[in-house]
Write a protein that holds these residues in place. Structure first.
Motif, PDB file in Angstrom:
ATOM      1  N   SER A   6      14.219  53.950   6.604  1.00  0.00           N
ATOM      2  CA  SER A   6      14.229  52.862   5.629  1.00  0.00           C
ATOM      3  C   SER A   6      13.763  51.564   6.272  1.00  0.00           C
ATOM      4  CB  SER A   6      15.639  52.673   5.061  1.00  0.00           C
ATOM      5  OG  SER A   6      15.687  51.509   4.250  1.00  0.00           O
ATOM      6  N   LYS A   7      12.955  50.815   5.540  1.00  0.00           N
ATOM      7  CA  LYS A   7      12.479  49.525   6.017  1.00  0.00           C
ATOM      8  C   LYS A   7      13.426  48.382   5.662  1.00  0.00           C
ATOM      9  CE  LYS A   7       7.643  50.962   5.669  1.00  0.00           C
ATOM     10  NZ  LYS A   7       6.323  50.700   5.035  1.00  0.00           N
ATOM     11  N   LEU A   8      14.465  48.689   4.909  1.00  0.00           N
ATOM     12  CA  LEU A   8      15.412  47.648   4.507  1.00  0.00           C
ATOM     13  C   LEU A   8      16.333  47.296   5.672  1.00  0.00           C
ATOM     14  CD1 LEU A   8      16.369  48.819   0.910  1.00  0.00           C
ATOM     15  CD2 LEU A   8      14.652  47.147   1.600  1.00  0.00           C
ATOM     16  N   LYS A  39      33.482  48.236   3.432  1.00  0.00           N
ATOM     17  CA  LYS A  39      33.244  48.105   1.992  1.00  0.00           C
ATOM     18  C   LYS A  39      32.089  49.009   1.566  1.00  0.00           C
ATOM     19  CE  LYS A  39      34.821  43.301   1.691  1.00  0.00           C
ATOM     20  NZ  LYS A  39      34.495  41.949   1.194  1.00  0.00           N
ATOM     21  N   PRO A  40      32.367  50.272   1.216  1.00  0.00           N
ATOM     22  CA  PRO A  40      31.297  51.137   0.716  1.00  0.00           C
ATOM     23  C   PRO A  40      30.701  50.545  -0.553  1.00  0.00           C
ATOM     24  CG  PRO A  40      33.279  52.398   1.200  1.00  0.00           C
ATOM     25  CD  PRO A  40      33.664  50.955   1.250  1.00  0.00           C
ATOM     26  N   ALA A  41      29.383  50.569  -0.645  1.00  0.00           N
ATOM     27  CA  ALA A  41      28.727  49.913  -1.770  1.00  0.00           C
ATOM     28  C   ALA A  41      27.500  50.686  -2.215  1.00  0.00           C
ATOM     29  CB  ALA A  41      28.324  48.490  -1.387  1.00  0.00           C
ATOM     30  N   ILE A  42      27.149  50.505  -3.458  1.00  0.00           N
ATOM     31  CA  ILE A  42      25.846  50.914  -3.993  1.00  0.00           C
ATOM     32  C   ILE A  42      25.129  49.625  -4.358  1.00  0.00           C
ATOM     33  CG2 ILE A  42      24.637  52.156  -5.815  1.00  0.00           C
ATOM     34  CD1 ILE A  42      27.066  53.967  -6.064  1.00  0.00           C
ATOM     35  N   ALA A  43      23.953  49.403  -3.794  1.00  0.00           N
ATOM     36  CA  ALA A  43      23.250  48.140  -3.991  1.00  0.00           C
ATOM     37  C   ALA A  43      21.857  48.378  -4.565  1.00  0.00           C
ATOM     38  CB  ALA A  43      23.147  47.375  -2.670  1.00  0.00           C
ATOM     39  N   TRP A  44      21.390  47.415  -5.330  1.00  0.00           N
ATOM     40  CA  TRP A  44      20.045  47.443  -5.892  1.00  0.00           C
ATOM     41  C   TRP A  44      19.251  46.292  -5.302  1.00  0.00           C
ATOM     42  CZ3 TRP A  44      24.342  49.054  -8.269  1.00  0.00           C
ATOM     43  CH2 TRP A  44      24.305  50.240  -8.996  1.00  0.00           C
ATOM     44  N   ALA A  45      18.046  46.581  -4.823  1.00  0.00           N
ATOM     45  CA  ALA A  45      17.214  45.574  -4.170  1.00  0.00           C
ATOM     46  C   ALA A  45      15.922  45.361  -4.962  1.00  0.00           C
ATOM     47  CB  ALA A  45      16.880  46.013  -2.747  1.00  0.00           C
ATOM     48  N   ASP A  46      15.357  44.161  -4.839  1.00  0.00           N
ATOM     49  CA  ASP A  46      14.097  43.884  -5.522  1.00  0.00           C
ATOM     50  C   ASP A  46      12.916  44.387  -4.697  1.00  0.00           C
ATOM     51  OD1 ASP A  46      13.708  42.068  -3.457  1.00  0.00           O
ATOM     52  OD2 ASP A  46      14.003  40.279  -4.704  1.00  0.00           O
ATOM     53  N   GLU A  47      11.705  44.071  -5.118  1.00  0.00           N
ATOM     54  CA  GLU A  47      10.506  44.599  -4.462  1.00  0.00           C
ATOM     55  C   GLU A  47      10.332  44.064  -3.045  1.00  0.00           C
ATOM     56  OE1 GLU A  47       9.168  41.289  -7.352  1.00  0.00           O
ATOM     57  OE2 GLU A  47      10.669  42.906  -7.230  1.00  0.00           O
ATOM     58  N   GLY A  55      12.949  43.862  -1.077  1.00  0.00           N
ATOM     59  CA  GLY A  55      14.054  44.459  -0.339  1.00  0.00           C
ATOM     60  C   GLY A  55      15.309  43.612  -0.291  1.00  0.00           C
ATOM     61  N   LYS A  56      15.373  42.549  -1.102  1.00  0.00           N
ATOM     62  CA  LYS A  56      16.546  41.692  -1.133  1.00  0.00           C
ATOM     63  C   LYS A  56      17.562  42.239  -2.134  1.00  0.00           C
ATOM     64  CE  LYS A  56      14.110  37.397   0.084  1.00  0.00           C
ATOM     65  NZ  LYS A  56      13.798  36.010  -0.372  1.00  0.00           N
ATOM     66  N   ASP A  57      18.811  42.371  -1.699  1.00  0.00           N
ATOM     67  CA  ASP A  57      19.860  42.853  -2.597  1.00  0.00           C
ATOM     68  C   ASP A  57      20.062  41.868  -3.744  1.00  0.00           C
ATOM     69  OD1 ASP A  57      20.278  45.074  -1.063  1.00  0.00           O
ATOM     70  OD2 ASP A  57      21.987  44.247   0.033  1.00  0.00           O
ATOM     71  N   LYS A  58      20.123  42.412  -4.962  1.00  0.00           N
ATOM     72  CA  LYS A  58      20.302  41.589  -6.153  1.00  0.00           C
ATOM     73  C   LYS A  58      21.592  41.924  -6.897  1.00  0.00           C
ATOM     74  CE  LYS A  58      16.701  38.935  -5.983  1.00  0.00           C
ATOM     75  NZ  LYS A  58      16.864  37.476  -5.842  1.00  0.00           N
ATOM     76  N   THR A  59      21.973  43.193  -6.919  1.00  0.00           N
ATOM     77  CA  THR A  59      23.205  43.603  -7.585  1.00  0.00           C
ATOM     78  C   THR A  59      23.871  44.686  -6.751  1.00  0.00           C
ATOM     79  OG1 THR A  59      22.061  45.266  -8.922  1.00  0.00           O
ATOM     80  CG2 THR A  59      22.303  43.084  -9.883  1.00  0.00           C
ATOM     81  N   ALA A  60      25.187  44.855  -6.947  1.00  0.00           N
ATOM     82  CA  ALA A  60      25.910  45.858  -6.175  1.00  0.00           C
ATOM     83  C   ALA A  60      27.220  46.214  -6.863  1.00  0.00           C
ATOM     84  CB  ALA A  60      26.191  45.354  -4.758  1.00  0.00           C
ATOM     85  N   ILE A  61      27.680  47.434  -6.605  1.00  0.00           N
ATOM     86  CA  ILE A  61      29.017  47.870  -6.985  1.00  0.00           C
ATOM     87  C   ILE A  61      29.745  48.219  -5.696  1.00  0.00           C
ATOM     88  CG2 ILE A  61      30.398  49.570  -8.239  1.00  0.00           C
ATOM     89  CD1 ILE A  61      28.074  49.929 -10.149  1.00  0.00           C
ATOM     90  N   GLU A  99      28.877  42.935  -8.445  1.00  0.00           N
ATOM     91  CA  GLU A  99      28.388  41.686  -7.870  1.00  0.00           C
ATOM     92  C   GLU A  99      26.916  41.463  -8.200  1.00  0.00           C
ATOM     93  OE1 GLU A  99      29.389  41.233  -3.788  1.00  0.00           O
ATOM     94  OE2 GLU A  99      31.478  41.871  -4.062  1.00  0.00           O
ATOM     95  N   THR A 100      26.561  40.219  -8.405  1.00  0.00           N
ATOM     96  CA  THR A 100      25.166  39.829  -8.609  1.00  0.00           C
ATOM     97  C   THR A 100      24.902  38.569  -7.798  1.00  0.00           C
ATOM     98  OG1 THR A 100      25.659  38.473 -10.563  1.00  0.00           O
ATOM     99  CG2 THR A 100      25.133  40.794 -10.940  1.00  0.00           C
TER     100      THR A 100
END
Length: 293
Positions: A41-43, A85-93, A95-101, A121-122
């Motif tokens: 992963s490049k993130l 803190k286990p998390a599921i995160a969504w990143a933009d194009e 690679g910056k995190d924008k939302t997470a559970i 979280e947002t």
């Protein structure tokens, strides 16, 4: 024994093959199976990445039964450190995190109270003080019989729908003060009370409840009976359209009708320094003179 050992080795082999990426999922371009190894992963933080547009399809026919180990939980995220803190995160194009559970037990800061919640979280405003930082918007606690669900820096908008509070006891919308560690102390409540539903629209009357500084109920400042709509101020049992449990009522502004035929509706009341005026019929006023004593 040999069979068990062989099965274990075979299972391990399958796991290694899967992790190594030698056998992967169907391609989105139509192939039934492809050899698609994981890539790095490049993130930030690295990790394994699936090829772009590949999918993971999980399914189960197991039930969610605690004594069997909740076998239908196809994804299980575990923390193994007390502040992990286990998390599921969504990143933009980029690679910056924008939302997470995120679900976790303790705060990052040991001086804070234990969180014990799952949160959505947002990011904050890209032009604000906390630019692009993930921030908790909704949190639902665990290890509690009644979950105090909280929002932070959030507004609720119900668009073309209903915001409903249902139940058999008091149904409250509460306005409260926030204290230390998110503790709350009520100030006012809008309530459909627990009065028994007796038919003929009786029961579940509307109250405006006021509280003391200590969060204790003082009284119902306003009551509206559901069966006949009578309003009580300082009483929960109004006997007329407006029933005031007090020793005074005030009309702050004086007004002098232009004449006994001035516009008005029956029951209108006005006063000035010399008279009290009462409209007794449509556009018909009578007055009584005021005097000192």
């Amino acid at each position: 024994m040999k069979f068990v050992k062989a099965a274990s080795i075979a299972a391990l082999g399958v796991s290694l093959v899967f992790v190594g990426g030698c056998q992967m999922f169907g391609s989105s371009k139509g192939a039934s199976s492809t050899t698609s190894p994981f890539t790095e992963s490049k993130l930030p933080g690295g990790g394994l990445a699936l090829p772009q547009n590949e999918r993971i399809h999980l399914s189960t026919d197991n039930q969610w039964i605690e004594k069997e180990g909740h076998l239908s939980d196809l994804i299980r995220l575990q923390w193994t450190g007390d502040r992990a803190k286990p998390a599921i995160a969504w990143a933009d194009e980029q690679g910056k995190d924008k939302t997470a559970i995120i679900s976790h037990d303790k705060a990052n800061n040991p001086e804070q109270h234990d969180h014990k919640h799952i949160s959505i979280e947002t990011t904050m405003s890209p032009t604000g003080e906390n630019k692009d930082q993930l921030f908790t918007r909704l949190e639902i606690p665990y290890d509690t019989d009644v979950a105090e669900i909280r929002t932070h820096s959030s507004n609720f908008n119900v668009m073309d729908g209903i915001l409903r509070v249902a139940g058999e006891g008091n149904r409250d919308v509460q306005l409260a003060n926030t204290g230390k560690d998110n503790a709350t102390s009520p100030l006012w409540s809008l309530r459909a009370n627990s009065a028994e539903l007796k038919g003929s629209n009786a029961g579940a009357d509307f109250n405006v409840i006021r509280y003391s500084d200590e969060g204790e109920v003082l009284d119902s400042a306003l009551t509206i009976k559901r069966d006949h709509g009578q309003v009580g101020i300082g009483t929960e049992d109004p006997q007329s359209a407006l029933d005031i449990n007090g020793d005074g009522i005030r009309i702050r502004e004086s007004r002098t009708p232009a004449s006994s035929k001035a516009p008005g509706n029956p029951g209108d009341i006005a006063w000035d320094e010399n008279y009290v005026y009462v409209c007794v019929a449509k556009d018909t006023w009578k007055r009584t003179e005021l005097s000192n004593w």
